[in-house]
Design a protein around this motif. Structure first.
Motif, PDB file in Angstrom:
ATOM      1  N   ASP A 124     -50.512  10.594  -0.557  1.00  0.00           N
ATOM      2  CA  ASP A 124     -50.694  11.087   1.010  1.00  0.00           C
ATOM      3  C   ASP A 124     -49.248  11.492   1.501  1.00  0.00           C
ATOM      4  O   ASP A 124     -49.377  11.595   2.620  1.00  0.00           O
ATOM      5  CB  ASP A 124     -51.496  10.368   1.746  1.00  0.00           C
ATOM      6  N   SER A 125     -48.192  11.341   0.868  1.00  0.00           N
ATOM      7  CA  SER A 125     -47.000  12.028   1.354  1.00  0.00           C
ATOM      8  C   SER A 125     -46.770  13.375   1.301  1.00  0.00           C
ATOM      9  O   SER A 125     -47.591  14.161   0.721  1.00  0.00           O
ATOM     10  CB  SER A 125     -45.653  11.278   0.620  1.00  0.00           C
ATOM     11  N   ARG A 126     -45.970  13.932   2.607  1.00  0.00           N
ATOM     12  CA  ARG A 126     -45.734  15.179   2.875  1.00  0.00           C
ATOM     13  C   ARG A 126     -44.575  15.654   2.755  1.00  0.00           C
ATOM     14  O   ARG A 126     -43.604  15.193   3.596  1.00  0.00           O
ATOM     15  CB  ARG A 126     -46.465  15.615   3.782  1.00  0.00           C
ATOM     16  N   LEU A 127     -43.956  16.418   1.638  1.00  0.00           N
ATOM     17  CA  LEU A 127     -42.564  16.879   1.664  1.00  0.00           C
ATOM     18  C   LEU A 127     -42.868  18.359   2.117  1.00  0.00           C
ATOM     19  O   LEU A 127     -43.143  19.165   1.433  1.00  0.00           O
ATOM     20  CB  LEU A 127     -41.982  16.896   0.316  1.00  0.00           C
ATOM     21  N   VAL A 128     -42.390  18.633   3.519  1.00  0.00           N
ATOM     22  CA  VAL A 128     -42.738  19.923   4.111  1.00  0.00           C
ATOM     23  C   VAL A 128     -42.252  20.947   3.329  1.00  0.00           C
ATOM     24  O   VAL A 128     -42.916  21.931   3.058  1.00  0.00           O
ATOM     25  CB  VAL A 128     -42.282  19.765   5.365  1.00  0.00           C
ATOM     26  N   ALA A 129     -41.038  21.109   3.196  1.00  0.00           N
ATOM     27  CA  ALA A 129     -40.361  22.318   2.392  1.00  0.00           C
ATOM     28  C   ALA A 129     -39.030  21.907   2.139  1.00  0.00           C
ATOM     29  O   ALA A 129     -38.167  21.068   3.088  1.00  0.00           O
ATOM     30  CB  ALA A 129     -40.402  23.535   3.038  1.00  0.00           C
ATOM     31  N   ARG A 130     -38.392  22.325   0.882  1.00  0.00           N
ATOM     32  CA  ARG A 130     -36.901  22.380   0.712  1.00  0.00           C
ATOM     33  C   ARG A 130     -36.199  20.779   0.841  1.00  0.00           C
ATOM     34  O   ARG A 130     -35.391  20.705   1.327  1.00  0.00           O
ATOM     35  CB  ARG A 130     -36.110  23.212   1.885  1.00  0.00           C
ATOM     36  N   VAL A 131     -37.051  20.003   0.530  1.00  0.00           N
ATOM     37  CA  VAL A 131     -36.595  18.578   0.607  1.00  0.00           C
ATOM     38  C   VAL A 131     -35.956  18.232  -0.854  1.00  0.00           C
ATOM     39  O   VAL A 131     -36.561  18.623  -1.877  1.00  0.00           O
ATOM     40  CB  VAL A 131     -37.830  17.572   0.836  1.00  0.00           C
ATOM     41  N   THR A 132     -34.949  17.596  -0.904  1.00  0.00           N
ATOM     42  CA  THR A 132     -34.282  17.087  -2.096  1.00  0.00           C
ATOM     43  C   THR A 132     -34.360  15.557  -2.333  1.00  0.00           C
ATOM     44  O   THR A 132     -33.850  14.746  -1.437  1.00  0.00           O
ATOM     45  CB  THR A 132     -32.958  17.404  -2.144  1.00  0.00           C
ATOM     46  N   LEU A 133     -35.150  15.342  -3.205  1.00  0.00           N
ATOM     47  CA  LEU A 133     -35.188  13.607  -3.392  1.00  0.00           C
ATOM     48  C   LEU A 133     -34.174  13.551  -4.728  1.00  0.00           C
ATOM     49  O   LEU A 133     -34.528  14.142  -5.783  1.00  0.00           O
ATOM     50  CB  LEU A 133     -36.554  13.279  -3.849  1.00  0.00           C
ATOM     51  N   CYS A 134     -33.237  12.880  -4.770  1.00  0.00           N
ATOM     52  CA  CYS A 134     -32.054  12.664  -5.918  1.00  0.00           C
ATOM     53  C   CYS A 134     -32.730  11.607  -6.966  1.00  0.00           C
ATOM     54  O   CYS A 134     -33.406  10.977  -6.679  1.00  0.00           O
ATOM     55  CB  CYS A 134     -30.996  12.467  -5.385  1.00  0.00           C
ATOM     56  N   THR A 135     -31.895  11.794  -7.991  1.00  0.00           N
ATOM     57  CA  THR A 135     -32.464  10.992  -9.057  1.00  0.00           C
ATOM     58  C   THR A 135     -32.693   9.452  -8.728  1.00  0.00           C
ATOM     59  O   THR A 135     -31.995   8.692  -8.035  1.00  0.00           O
ATOM     60  CB  THR A 135     -31.294  10.855 -10.052  1.00  0.00           C
TER      61      THR A 135
END
Lengths: 348, 348, 348
Positions: free
Chosen positions: A150-161
């Motif tokens: 149920d998480s929401r990454l709206v747009a252009r989110v960077t989750l690094c390694t």
């Protein structure tokens, strides 16, 4: 979303006075509301607006209810009840599972069938994406990243390694979570980079604002607790720990290895040095300069508020010699003391 | 990466006491280390941790060596030796040359065969990408950009038209290098934009943090010297020059045309006015407000550290009248002077 | 772009002294200019540079014209004339209509045939893109977004759901416009998110810097007026209103619901509290801490400029007891007063 007032009353658990069959479908301020709008009066000092409002219903305190000529929902905390009502009228969009054809997903990534991977998103090897997760356009999930249900990454989110995101996160565009922290050892005048082995670990119900950065830990992890809310342009250094339900406003920077307790509120543009210990229920005012630990609950401030530039210039010039001024006052005190003694002696 | 202690000792150039055949494969803090972990003791005041550590080996100073019950590597600068050891245990991933099918590369761009252009990256006309360069997902290299050998653009880096990046750069997500600077001429109440013709030019061994911006020059270039390290959320205005090996912490802003020397350290959330001259070996403390040039080496600070809000309110109220206070003290001094004279006369 | 001096003179509306057939094709500083370069002298104190310049032509004031040995263009405001000349020599690149094959455009979006949608850009349902708009690589236009004619989104710009951008906007990489604002109601120690229903609405001729964020309104809109220029790393909270032609420098943060007038200049790293009212023609110096409304035109400052750290430490220690110091001065004044009275009495 359309809702009958009687249903709203039931779901919010607050009494209704008025026609329960009436329908509201949006929220609006008292002055601009129409018969389909739900409004609220948070602060009684604005109660005069009640007289003329055309709102379909108003959430307010018992004490203000008599002034309203429209339907009212009675709440001890109208603002909180309004927040819940708005969540009913504007539910988060439901997520339709799938992967956009322009997304690039590594075959070893595990994407729940109910999750959505949006256009031009990139999901790298070993990433795990939970149920009903929304990965908006242009997001990048690095190797071994995990994102809870149920998480929401709206747009252009960077989750690094290696970054871990809990359940029900809301992460806004431009956020960079888990970049290698800023760690160097000095070798003469050169800097030798120290590999950053830790991760960035976010709990459940975390919100991360636009263009905010959370660095990963040097050896241990950087940890953002459950329910933490971070606004835009915030810098969280490596190995910082932010306790549950702490909220941080925009432009604040927290240096490496500082630990912040639970239920703190940190206003905008605060700067915190590294390796500090901040207790629970600590509140920092805007632009506070935090150079030491504050373990006791309370409100702390710093800085010089703006004043006309001429006044400021004169006062700042004096500040540069404040230490000398204190010494001058001490000398005066000594002189007076001495004179009083003499006088005392001469009078006795 | 697994390394035998005897090999580590040789490569680091520091003596080993213990079993050279033992293997370490990761780094850990003393308290959490196991027999496969390398740890270090940077500050002797934490030497008690040595007694209980289960680390495979510890990097420490000669003076602390006696307390350790495990293998030790003796260094005069354990932190620096640790940094180098960590670089051996965690080498930068090697780059496999190629262009991901989802990347968009202009036919006129020159990409070295050993460089990697990642998913959804965009490389525009005339860009030049050197050997073993890593261009991560979502990066954008504008027209005429050049990137030197062995540089690493982690992800979602934007290099605007004409930007030059040296060798071995490390640039983190969200960085924007070489955008047209903020330059306007006033035309009555309107602003007329001034085209920004210069470039952003980065030397070798530069690191740029997440969401940091380096604007390109108005006419001449903005220049970031060799070995400069910039943390996250830093603003570098047009025509700024940053000297070699200067390090800048997060949230700092440097206004246009300011020139900073070599080997400076600039802490977090510092603000610098434009057109200043900062010498070599200048150190600014966190949140320093830099409104004039500092050409002499040294440490400079400003700001009011946080205090309980009630105390702050009282003191700030007084600050507003600090100039008057000084005048009052002067009057007191004059009065005392006069009284002393009279007294002197009357006593004589 | 090549231009004859006689044409430049005509288009700029300023008199030429020299050979009108000469051609300039670039701008340069006086010291570096060659015969194809146009230069300018903004400040007469640098007029010595005129003697040696090899510029093809120099824009300058009448009073400085005699020193130049090259062609001159006479202007009362050389900097403004230079800005206009540079716009002629470096015209904005013309836009060729089309959609790059790697872009993802929802069928319901309305894209003007003369607009360009660049590589990996994403345009969502119902978005409207005007004539000659340039949408650079990696930009994201959310649902229902509209962008006015001749606007330029350089690269990697995110316009969130419902955002409205006027004509001739220039928006730099990393900008995030219209993300849901930071609004919560407290429920015990937890935070309940308040849906953000308003939009971000930008007027005409607006510029937005790299990595700058403008949040959308909670109920009403966030409004950026015509001609407003925002630098990099700026935070604009929900429901802020910025008046026409106001310019804001980098790293500044403006908290929710604050209203700023027209023609203001707000320097870098300023912090503004929420719900303030700032009048027209108000100027805040860098790092100003704005905690109350300023409705009168004028210049306002705050903060303590940097000084050697030792001096700073001593003065700050005194600041912590400034209130006490004032009380001590009061006591001294009272003591002197009393002594003078006694003396007066004894002398009378």
């Amino acid at each position: 979303m359309e809702v009958r007032l009687k249903e709203l009353s039931t779901r919010l658990g607050v009494p209704l006075r008025g026609d329960g069959e009436s329908v509201v479908s949006r929220v609006a301020q008292l002055a601009n509301a129409d018969s389909r709008s739900l409004s609220f009066l948070g602060d009684s000092k604005y109660r005069d607006h009640l007289v003329h409002t055309r709102a379909g219903a108003v959430i307010l305190k018992e004490a203000d209810a008599d002034l309203a000529k429209v339907a009212v929902l009675i709440s001890e905390n109208p603002y909180l009840t309004y927040a819940r009502a708005a969540c009913i009228l504007y539910p988060a969009p439901s997520v339709v599972g799938g992967v956009h054809p322009s997304a690039v997903v590594d075959p070893s990534a595990q994407i729940d069938a109910s999750a959505w991977i949006g256009p031009t998103a990139v999901v790298e090897a070993g990433a795990v994406v939970g149920a009903r997760v929304f990965v908006g356009p242009g997001c990048i999930l690095g190797e071994g990243v995990s994102v809870g249900d149920d998480s929401r990454l709206v747009a252009r989110v960077t989750l690094c390694t290696g970054t871990q995101v809990g359940k029900r996160a809301l992460i806004h565009p431009g956020a960079v979570i888990g970049r290698e922290g800023f760690g160097f050892a000095r070798d003469g005048s050169r800097w030798v980079r120290i590999p950053q082995i830790g991760r960035a670990v976010l709990g459940d119900d975390v919100e991360i604002g636009a263009n905010t950065s959370v660095d990963r830990g040097a050896i241990e992890n950087t940890v953002i607790g459950n329910g933490v809310k971070l606004d835009n342009h915030i810098q969280i250094g490596h190995n910082v720990v932010v306790g549950e339900n702490t909220a941080v406003a925009a432009n604040t920077g927290i240096s490496g290895s500082t630990r912040i307790g639970r239920n703190c509120t940190i206003a905008g543009a605060v700067g915190m040095a590294g390796h500090l210990e901040i207790g629970d229920d600590v509140h920092f005012a805007g632009m506070a300069m935090v150079t030491r630990s504050f373990t006791q609950p309370g409100s702390y401030s710093s800085g010089i508020p703006a004043m006309p530039s001429g006044d400021w210039r004169r006062n700042v010039a004096r500040f540069r010699h404040l230490d000398k001024l204190v010494r001058r006052v001490k000398q005066l005190e000594a002189a007076i003391e001495k004179m009083s003694e003499k006088k005392g002696r001469s009078e006795s």
